[in-house]
Scaffold this motif. Sequence first.
Motif: not given
Length: 277
Positions: A219-220, A222, A243-244, A247-248
């Motif tokens: 995640l962190t 990408n 996953s996005a 991340c938000r």
Amino acid sequence: MKMVFANSACVSAAERLILRGGSWRSVRLRVRYGLIFHPVAGPVLVDTGYTPEALTGERRGRMLRLYGALLKPDLNAAEQVLPVLKRFGLSPDDIRTVIVTHFHADHISGLSLFPKARFIASDAAWARVRSRTPRQNLRHGVFTELFPPDFETRLDGLSSKPCVDARDGFPGGTDLFGDGSVIAVDLPGHADGQFGLLFASLERPLLYAVDVQWLLAALTENRTPGFPATLIAEDAAAIEPTSAMLCRFLATGGEVMLCHDPAPTSYDLSSSDPEAG
């Protein structure tokens, strides 16, 4: 509200299978499950991790035996669910609620240990399990012999609980206890009906994102893995949007914890006060 997460077992995998651009070195993944001390609901389990029932239980079918032989989970005796409960002065009968984030073996193998518990899970996903043949369920990674025979009569489905809208950078979801303390957040991609748990009232809000990814670095950094990891996903196209979203959430100052990431967290049992408080 206090909570801890224990490590029921470790499973080894080549890094490049679970992290885009990774090496062939072996990574020992944790298999976490959680224990929440809720002020009203009391002690609540979040899944059960791997237990011997999945690896040596008498009810195992041929495919579940093959599954165990291929993955070779290394059970952590000290952090199996029953010894951990005993550490907090609890017995299986004290557990009246088990939150089942999804129906894979490393999350449900110990459900039969809790004869007095109600199960909070996706009733929509359960209906699909009921409608499939055993062979079809195996294709979805579901071994039905791990469910207690009376699972359905003890199921408290998500659809019966109030919804919470997204706000202030927090994703929306389902309020599991009606007090905003634990919100089930839909996390499509990995498994049918998978949801994570948002603890929004903590000083730093925490989202337990279960199996959206195996490693937080995916995640962190990408580095979401592609083929062949996507072969075992329920909905491979949903992995990137889910996953996005995580991340938000991280970008707003929240914390994300995954079931299998090997790095210790402040919520892991080895880092926590061994008393329930």
